[in-house]
Enzyme design. Structure first.
Site, PDB file in Angstrom:
ATOM      1  N   VAL A 248       5.608  -8.886 -24.188  1.00 16.97           N
ATOM      2  CA  VAL A 248       5.424  -7.806 -25.423  1.00 16.97           C
ATOM      3  C   VAL A 248       5.107  -7.052 -24.206  1.00 16.97           C
ATOM      4  O   VAL A 248       4.211  -6.633 -23.336  1.00 16.97           O
ATOM      5  CB  VAL A 248       4.946  -7.489 -26.291  1.00 16.97           C
ATOM      6  CG1 VAL A 248       5.014  -6.646 -27.257  1.00 16.97           C
ATOM      7  CG2 VAL A 248       5.215  -8.999 -27.631  1.00 16.97           C
TER       8      VAL A 248
ATOM      9  N   ASP B  84       3.853  -2.927 -23.651  1.00 10.16           N
ATOM     10  CA  ASP B  84       3.149  -1.796 -24.297  1.00 10.16           C
ATOM     11  C   ASP B  84       3.687  -0.265 -23.126  1.00 10.16           C
ATOM     12  O   ASP B  84       2.357  -0.795 -22.346  1.00 10.16           O
ATOM     13  CB  ASP B  84       1.803  -2.333 -24.668  1.00 10.16           C
ATOM     14  CG  ASP B  84       1.388  -1.237 -25.327  1.00 10.16           C
ATOM     15  OD1 ASP B  84       1.783  -0.169 -25.987  1.00 10.16           O
ATOM     16  OD2 ASP B  84      -0.381  -1.292 -25.771  1.00 10.16           O
TER      17      ASP B  84
ATOM     18  N   PHE C 210       1.169 -10.089 -23.103  1.00  3.90           N
ATOM     19  CA  PHE C 210       1.570  -8.653 -23.119  1.00  3.90           C
ATOM     20  C   PHE C 210       1.088  -7.948 -21.739  1.00  3.90           C
ATOM     21  O   PHE C 210       0.331  -7.806 -21.489  1.00  3.90           O
ATOM     22  CB  PHE C 210       0.537  -8.269 -24.160  1.00  3.90           C
ATOM     23  CG  PHE C 210       0.565  -8.651 -26.008  1.00  3.90           C
ATOM     24  CD1 PHE C 210       1.111  -7.805 -25.896  1.00  3.90           C
ATOM     25  CD2 PHE C 210       0.072 -10.179 -25.811  1.00  3.90           C
ATOM     26  CE1 PHE C 210       1.639  -8.775 -27.825  1.00  3.90           C
ATOM     27  CE2 PHE C 210       0.477 -10.511 -27.462  1.00  3.90           C
ATOM     28  CZ  PHE C 210       0.499  -9.945 -28.032  1.00  3.90           C
ATOM     29  N   LYS C 211       2.398  -6.873 -21.479  1.00  4.47           N
ATOM     30  CA  LYS C 211       2.009  -6.235 -20.640  1.00  4.47           C
ATOM     31  C   LYS C 211       1.851  -5.144 -21.460  1.00  4.47           C
ATOM     32  O   LYS C 211       1.983  -4.203 -21.310  1.00  4.47           O
ATOM     33  CB  LYS C 211       3.477  -5.826 -20.154  1.00  4.47           C
ATOM     34  CG  LYS C 211       3.078  -5.147 -18.730  1.00  4.47           C
ATOM     35  CD  LYS C 211       4.907  -4.401 -17.987  1.00  4.47           C
ATOM     36  CE  LYS C 211       4.503  -3.863 -17.034  1.00  4.47           C
ATOM     37  NZ  LYS C 211       6.266  -3.618 -15.997  1.00  4.47           N
ATOM     38  N   ILE C 212       0.150  -4.433 -20.431  1.00  5.84           N
ATOM     39  CA  ILE C 212      -0.450  -3.362 -21.008  1.00  5.84           C
ATOM     40  C   ILE C 212      -0.711  -2.277 -20.001  1.00  5.84           C
ATOM     41  O   ILE C 212      -0.923  -2.937 -18.928  1.00  5.84           O
ATOM     42  CB  ILE C 212      -1.954  -3.961 -21.497  1.00  5.84           C
ATOM     43  CG1 ILE C 212      -2.023  -4.692 -22.821  1.00  5.84           C
ATOM     44  CG2 ILE C 212      -2.454  -2.153 -22.017  1.00  5.84           C
ATOM     45  CD1 ILE C 212      -1.053  -4.385 -24.156  1.00  5.84           C
TER      46      ILE C 212
END
Length: 309
Positions: free
Chosen positions: A142, A144, A170-172
């Protein structure tokens, strides 16, 4: 479904640029060379069709051509992550299924958005990711990122991972990424298995300290990020910090002055690709900006600057 036999992807998953010819067509031989160079950079995986691949400037037919080419050329040498973002759930599902059928290991999706104000609510986003997961049945990263203009709160991301079990990466890459990563990890327990850093690794050291297990940089210098990751994973934070400080000026110049043009310019200078052009309406890199980029790169001598010579 993610299970005990599913590998945990971590480490260096840089984004592959999409090279074009002078006339603006896809440079397919250049794309193969980009992939080979990235494998020689020692990456742990490769992401294609991301924003830094100029995915928003590619036709649907070109996307299919690139998925076919990249997955067949990499041929299992490294895991390949395929970006399938689209506002339409139906189109995202079609893209995801196409990638999975051709051997993608992971997908990456941004939340559905179109323009500045057309966005989905949280329930619709859960449905969007869920339908994509059902269609592809492979793990989802995902993304972000500020580009979407969609606020993804930590409680929502944890809910998403719980309700869509394949969406556990999750790629923040939002402001204060380290704080968000830390909160996400603390609140999620073991639900989230892949917290990643992004935005050209410009906050990578703080993000690793916060618990990130990998980074999704550009293809400019992943070989120079390897020591940072390896030292940090081994518990030698001091050496990791020294290695990071060494490359940070180049990362900063890429992030603040060049954007997606940087990897292309360095790869063209290094003989990986023939043409550094980006597609209109993006502006080409200014000669003075390119000169500053190459000057910084030569001091560090990343593989991309010498691979083709």
């Amino acid at each position: 479904m993610i299970n005990a036999k599913t590998p945990v992807y971590r480490g260096l998953f840089p984004v592959a640029p999409t090279p074009f010819t002078e006339s603006g067509d896809l440079d397919l031989e250049g794309q193969r060379r980009v992939l080979d160079c990235m494998i020689d950079q020692g990456v742990d995986g490769i992401c294609i069709l991301a924003n830094y691949s100029e995915q928003f400037l590619l036709s649907d037919q070109e996307r299919d051509i690139l998925v076919d080419l990249c997955l067949s050329h990499v041929a299992g040498r490294k895991p390949v992550m395929v970006t399938c973002s689209h506002f339409s759930t139906q189109i995202a599902v079609q893209r995801a299924r196409y990638a999975a059928e051709r051997g993608a290991s992971l997908l990456m999706l941004m939340p559905p958005y179109h323009g500045a104000s057309l966005k989905a609510d949280e329930g619709a986003m859960i449905g969007h990711f869920g339908r994509v997961a059902d269609a592809a049945n492979i793990p989802i990263m995902v993304q972000d990122a500020p580009l979407s203009g969609v606020t993804l709160t930590v409680p929502f991301l944890v809910r998403l991972a719980c309700e869509v079990p394949l969406a556990r990466y999750f790629k923040i890459e939002v402001p204060f990424a380290a704080a968000k990563l830390r909160s996400l990890i603390e609140l999620s327990g073991e639900v989230i298995i892949g917290p990643f850093d992004g935005e050209e690794a410009i906050t990578m050291m703080a993000d690793l300290d916060a618990g990130a297990i990998g980074t999704m940089s550009s293809a400019l210098l992943p070989d120079l990020l390897r020591p940072v990751l390896d030292h940090h994973k081994a518990g030698d934070r001091q050496e990791a910090a020294l290695a990071y400080a060494r490359v940070l000026p180049l990362i900063n110049f890429e992030n603040r002055q060049c954007g997606l043009r940087a990897a292309k310019s360095v790869m063209a200078e290094g003989g990986v690709i023939k043409c550094e052009a980006v597609r209109h309406p993006l502006e080409q890199i200014h000669p003075a900006t390119k000169a500053g980029l190459i000057e910084l790169a030569r001091e560090l001598n990343p593989l991309a600057l010498r691979w083709g010579h």
